[in-house]
Design a protein around this motif. Structure first.
Motif, short mmCIF file in Angstrom:
data_model
loop_
_atom_site.label_atom_id
_atom_site.label_comp_id
_atom_site.label_asym_id
_atom_site.label_seq_id
_atom_site.Cartn_x
_atom_site.Cartn_y
_atom_site.Cartn_z
N LYS A 1 25.97 46.06 38.85
CA LYS A 1 26.36 47.47 38.87
C LYS A 1 26.46 47.99 40.30
O LYS A 1 27.12 48.98 40.55
N ARG B 1 43.20 47.97 38.37
CA ARG B 1 42.03 48.83 38.63
C ARG B 1 41.65 48.69 40.10
O ARG B 1 41.82 47.61 40.68
N ASP C 1 34.68 54.96 39.78
CA ASP C 1 34.63 55.24 38.36
C ASP C 1 33.61 54.30 37.72
O ASP C 1 33.81 53.08 37.72
N PHE D 1 32.99 53.77 34.71
CA PHE D 1 33.58 53.06 33.57
C PHE D 1 34.25 51.77 34.03
O PHE D 1 34.15 50.74 33.37
N THR D 2 34.93 51.80 35.18
CA THR D 2 35.60 50.61 35.71
C THR D 2 34.57 49.53 36.05
O THR D 2 34.77 48.36 35.75
N SER E 1 31.53 49.20 34.74
CA SER E 1 30.98 48.71 33.47
C SER E 1 31.96 47.78 32.77
O SER E 1 31.56 46.74 32.23
N SER E 2 33.25 48.14 32.78
CA SER E 2 34.27 47.29 32.16
C SER E 2 34.36 45.94 32.85
O SER E 2 34.49 44.90 32.19
#
Length: 119
Positions: free
Chosen positions: A34, A67, A91, A93-94, A96-97
Motif C-alpha cells: 500500500k 492508470r 487515488d 482505489f488505484t 488497492s486495485s
C-alpha cells in the motif's frame, strides 16, 4: 532483518516511468505494498526523493484505460527502483486495485518489457 510497515505482494506487471510528464523508461513491478513498489528497470537517470509517475494497465480487464500513480524514488539499485507513495496525492482505489491484481496474477506481462543493456 528487514522491517516493513506494510505487507508486500509479489507479482509482475509492465509499466512506463514518466519524469516531468515525459515517458523515460520501461519497467516491471516486482512487488508492491500500500505504501510503494519495487520496479525492475535498467533506468538510472533519476535522483533519490525525485517524484516520478508510473503508468500501467491491467491487461486482462475489459477496460483498456491506463492508470497513473505518483511516487518518490526512495531506493536505487542495479536491479531497479524502490518508490514510495507517501507524500504524493494518489487515488487509493488505484493502489488497492493494483494490489488485488498482483495477488491474482503471477505470470510475467510483456506489454512494456524491461530492456537490459548489452555488455
Amino acid at each position: 532483518m528487514e522491517h516493513r510497515l506494510s505487507k508486500r505482494v509479489h507479482g509482475k506487471l509492465g509499466l512506463l516511468v514518466y519524469k516531468r510528464g515525459m515517458p523515460v523508461a520501461t519497467g516491471q513491478i516486482r512487488d508492491a505494498s500500500k505504501r510503494g513498489l519495487f520496479i525492475a528497470t535498467d533506468y538510472t537517470d533519476v535522483q533519490l526523493n525525485q517524484t516520478v509517475e508510473l503508468e500501467f494497465r491491467f491487461p486482462d480487464k475489459q477496460e483498456k484505460q491506463f492508470r497513473r500513480l505518483k511516487a518518490h524514488v526512495v531506493r536505487k539499485s542495479d536491479n531497479g527502483l524502490g518508490v514510495d507513495f507517501e507524500g504524493v496525492e494518489n487515488d487509493g482505489f488505484t493502489i488497492s486495485s493494483l494490489m488485488q491484481w498482483l495477488k491474482k496474477h503471477h505470470m510475467p506481462m510483456a506489454y512494456f518489457p524491461v530492456r537490459r543493456k548489452a555488455y
